[in-house]
Design a protein around this motif. Sequence first.
Motif, short mmCIF file in Angstrom:
data_model
loop_
_atom_site.label_atom_id
_atom_site.label_comp_id
_atom_site.label_asym_id
_atom_site.label_seq_id
_atom_site.Cartn_x
_atom_site.Cartn_y
_atom_site.Cartn_z
N VAL A 186 10.29 12.06 -7.92
CA VAL A 186 10.85 10.73 -8.58
C VAL A 186 10.33 9.50 -7.61
CG1 VAL A 186 12.97 9.37 -8.67
CG2 VAL A 186 12.94 11.95 -9.06
N TYR A 187 9.79 8.56 -8.42
CA TYR A 187 9.35 7.30 -7.87
C TYR A 187 10.45 6.67 -7.32
CZ TYR A 187 7.20 2.86 -7.09
OH TYR A 187 6.78 1.70 -6.72
N ARG A 188 10.28 6.07 -6.14
CA ARG A 188 11.41 5.40 -5.38
C ARG A 188 11.04 4.06 -5.35
NH1 ARG A 188 11.81 8.13 0.33
NH2 ARG A 188 9.73 7.81 -0.08
N ALA A 230 1.82 9.95 -4.99
CA ALA A 230 2.45 11.11 -4.95
C ALA A 230 3.19 11.74 -6.11
CB ALA A 230 3.33 10.91 -3.84
N CYS A 231 3.85 10.63 -6.85
CA CYS A 231 4.50 11.29 -8.17
C CYS A 231 3.40 11.67 -9.22
CB CYS A 231 5.14 9.91 -8.70
SG CYS A 231 6.65 9.60 -7.63
N LEU A 232 2.45 10.88 -9.35
CA LEU A 232 1.45 11.34 -10.24
C LEU A 232 0.79 12.77 -9.92
CD1 LEU A 232 -0.74 8.22 -11.11
CD2 LEU A 232 0.91 9.03 -12.48
N GLU A 285 0.95 -1.30 0.10
CA GLU A 285 0.14 -0.06 -0.04
C GLU A 285 0.78 1.38 0.01
OE1 GLU A 285 -3.35 2.25 2.83
OE2 GLU A 285 -2.82 0.22 3.21
N LEU A 286 2.01 1.29 0.88
CA LEU A 286 2.78 2.47 0.90
C LEU A 286 3.46 2.55 -0.63
CD1 LEU A 286 4.48 1.89 4.36
CD2 LEU A 286 3.09 3.84 3.68
N GLN A 287 3.82 1.70 -1.19
CA GLN A 287 4.07 1.67 -2.76
C GLN A 287 3.12 2.35 -3.60
OE1 GLN A 287 7.54 1.73 -1.75
NE2 GLN A 287 7.55 1.87 -3.76
N VAL A 288 1.98 2.10 -3.53
CA VAL A 288 0.91 2.60 -4.22
C VAL A 288 0.84 3.97 -3.88
CG1 VAL A 288 -1.21 2.75 -4.79
CG2 VAL A 288 -0.37 0.51 -4.67
N TRP A 289 1.07 4.33 -2.89
CA TRP A 289 0.93 5.84 -2.37
C TRP A 289 2.00 6.86 -2.78
CZ3 TRP A 289 -3.47 8.02 -1.83
CH2 TRP A 289 -4.51 7.59 -1.15
N GLU A 290 3.04 5.97 -2.93
CA GLU A 290 4.47 6.52 -3.39
C GLU A 290 4.47 6.79 -4.80
OE1 GLU A 290 8.84 7.38 -3.59
OE2 GLU A 290 7.81 6.59 -1.80
N TYR A 291 3.49 5.97 -5.57
CA TYR A 291 3.35 6.14 -6.96
C TYR A 291 2.26 7.31 -7.18
CZ TYR A 291 2.33 5.31 -11.96
OH TYR A 291 2.21 5.58 -13.11
#
Length: 113
Positions: free
Chosen positions: A104-106, A96-98, A88-94
């Motif tokens: 930058v996506y990490r 945030a980039c959008l 879920e945190l990685q989805v939110w990371e994405y």
Amino acid sequence: MSKPVNYPALVSDLVEEFRALLVDSLVAYLVNSKIFVLEDFTPPDERGGVYLYPDSLKKFLKHWEEKLQARITHPHTGYKVNNRRCLELQVWEYVACLMGEQQVYRPVRWNKW
């Protein structure tokens, strides 16, 4: 075999960061521990597909849920979270980039399991 026109490529890309950590390691464990045996699978169908029988699918989902509940240290936050929360945190990371909130996506890079 080509992918269907409506194939959810973004979902596959996001999940790819977790494939070895979650999916591959779980399948290797289930096979090497003999939790799954040949009798858990259907014979190949007319297109060559092999599937788990319903009771075996329940057994797999139990182990999958346990894997998702296992706690790890998230590489970006340093917090102990379960694997489901890490996804879920990685989805939110994405997201945030959008949304332009992050430049930058990490991707998750796992140093050790």
